[in-house]
Design a protein around this motif. Structure first.
Motif, PDB file in Angstrom:
ATOM      1  N   GLU A 160      83.692 110.021  64.671  1.00 30.33           N
ATOM      2  CA  GLU A 160      83.050 109.659  65.939  1.00 30.33           C
ATOM      3  C   GLU A 160      82.551 108.218  65.893  1.00 30.33           C
ATOM      4  OE1 GLU A 160      79.337 110.951  68.875  1.00 30.33           O
ATOM      5  OE2 GLU A 160      79.634 112.018  66.979  1.00 30.33           O
ATOM      6  N   ARG A 215      83.680 104.846  68.161  1.00 32.19           N
ATOM      7  CA  ARG A 215      82.646 104.198  68.968  1.00 32.19           C
ATOM      8  C   ARG A 215      82.511 102.721  68.606  1.00 32.19           C
ATOM      9  NH1 ARG A 215      79.075 107.321  71.990  1.00 32.19           N
ATOM     10  NH2 ARG A 215      78.975 109.550  71.531  1.00 32.19           N
ATOM     11  N   ALA A 240      78.425 113.540  69.855  1.00 32.79           N
ATOM     12  CA  ALA A 240      79.514 114.516  69.803  1.00 32.79           C
ATOM     13  C   ALA A 240      79.343 115.458  68.622  1.00 32.79           C
ATOM     14  CB  ALA A 240      80.867 113.802  69.721  1.00 32.79           C
ATOM     15  N   THR A 241      78.959 114.910  67.489  1.00 27.82           N
ATOM     16  CA  THR A 241      78.745 115.733  66.298  1.00 27.82           C
ATOM     17  C   THR A 241      77.625 116.735  66.541  1.00 27.82           C
ATOM     18  OG1 THR A 241      79.433 113.863  64.922  1.00 27.82           O
ATOM     19  CG2 THR A 241      78.291 115.671  63.816  1.00 27.82           C
ATOM     20  N   GLY A 243      89.748 112.687  66.606  1.00 31.11           N
ATOM     21  CA  GLY A 243      88.783 112.615  65.516  1.00 31.11           C
ATOM     22  C   GLY A 243      88.657 113.905  64.731  1.00 31.11           C
ATOM     23  N   THR A 244      88.549 115.033  65.433  1.00 31.09           N
ATOM     24  CA  THR A 244      88.392 116.305  64.726  1.00 31.09           C
ATOM     25  C   THR A 244      89.670 116.705  64.002  1.00 31.09           C
ATOM     26  OG1 THR A 244      88.901 117.517  66.778  1.00 31.09           O
ATOM     27  CG2 THR A 244      86.570 117.194  66.226  1.00 31.09           C
ATOM     28  N   LEU A 290      87.886 112.983  70.872  1.00 27.19           N
ATOM     29  CA  LEU A 290      87.379 114.037  69.991  1.00 27.19           C
ATOM     30  C   LEU A 290      88.505 114.867  69.394  1.00 27.19           C
ATOM     31  CD1 LEU A 290      84.211 115.218  71.961  1.00 27.19           C
ATOM     32  CD2 LEU A 290      84.372 113.638  70.027  1.00 27.19           C
ATOM     33  N   ASP A 334      75.913 109.831  67.321  1.00 23.75           N
ATOM     34  CA  ASP A 334      76.359 111.109  66.771  1.00 23.75           C
ATOM     35  C   ASP A 334      76.265 112.231  67.809  1.00 23.75           C
ATOM     36  OD1 ASP A 334      73.620 111.249  66.958  1.00 23.75           O
ATOM     37  OD2 ASP A 334      73.337 112.232  65.010  1.00 23.75           O
TER      38      ASP A 334
END
Length: 244
Positions: A218, A222, A145-146, A56-57, A53, A143
């Motif tokens: 994300e 995955r 995590a989002t 990704g972020t 994360l 989704d």
């Protein structure tokens, strides 16, 4: 297997010998770190998901804060507010294309400016994530995590984005362009005057764009094995693959 047995019997012996609560907690911590059947430990799941994360972020924030991060992406490009689209249509029909274009360019530049503020907010949310959160996200929907970020960061993002947006709108001339556009529209006979809160609108759309990009990042980690750039990510998300 030998290492696991040593840990296990050490824990059993200490427990049987009447160890105190602190020692029992240490034993529990040791046992949590012992993998079974090659699966990641709960600590590895937490660390692996947080690592994913953070990557990704950070990448998502960097992409959107770059020039044309919003303006050049049709999926998140910010257009006139819905209640003001009649303004754009009317202005263009009267030959004010440049004015309408200036509004759109400037509000997207403001969103790109604000996107820089998102990274530390996301990183703070990741650090506060519990092992239970991490496990649920890893084994949850694509989704998950989002969805987590929307729940825990939206209010912070709005509080952080709106003043930045306000400053940026002024800096890039959006406030003037919007004022000019609204003024030109309001001078048209028989139209209902429009007065949109531009800062709040752009801040909300910028946040929507951030979550859109985070969801893409994300999904990439995955579903795209090559995006799992570390041994830990490969182990943790490989385990998640077996649970699909």
């Amino acid at each position: 297997m030998k290492k696991i047995s040593v840990y296990f019997f050490a824990a059993v012996l200490l427990t049987l010998s009447g160890c105190d609560v602190q020692s029992q907690n240490k034993i529990g911590s040791i046992l949590k770190q012992i993998p079974t059947n090659g699966n990641p430990t709960v600590l590895e799941i937490g660390a692996g998901l947080k690592q994913a994360l953070e990557i990704g972020t950070s990448q998502g924030s960097d992409k959107l804060s770059a020039k044309d991060g919003f303006l050049g992406n049709l999926a998140i490009k910010i257009l006139f507010p819905p209640e003001a689209q009649k303004v754009e249509k009317t202005l263009r029909s009267l030959g004010f294309n440049a004015l309408a274009d200036n509004v759109i360019v400037s509000i997207n530049r403001a969103a790109e400016d604000a996107a820089k503020e998102a990274k530390p907010i996301f990183i703070a949310a990741i650090k506060q994530m519990t092992i239970t959160d991490a496990t649920n996200i890893l084994l949850g929907n694509k989704d998950a995590a989002t969805t987590y970020f929307k729940r825990v960061t939206t209010q912070q993002l709005l509080q952080k984005f709106e003043p930045v947006i306000t400053t940026s709108l002024s800096k890039v001339g959006a406030t003037k362009y919007w004022s000019d556009a609204a003024s030109a529209y309001n001078k048209i006979p028989l139209v209902k005057p429009v007065n949109t809160n531009l800062s709040n609108y752009v801040a909300q759309k910028a946040i929507d764009g951030m979550f859109y990009q985070v969801a893409l990042e994300e999904l990439k980690i995955r579903e795209n094995i090559s995006a799992r750039s570390t041994t830990l990510l490969q182990k943790v998300f490989g385990y998640a693959d077996t649970k699909k």
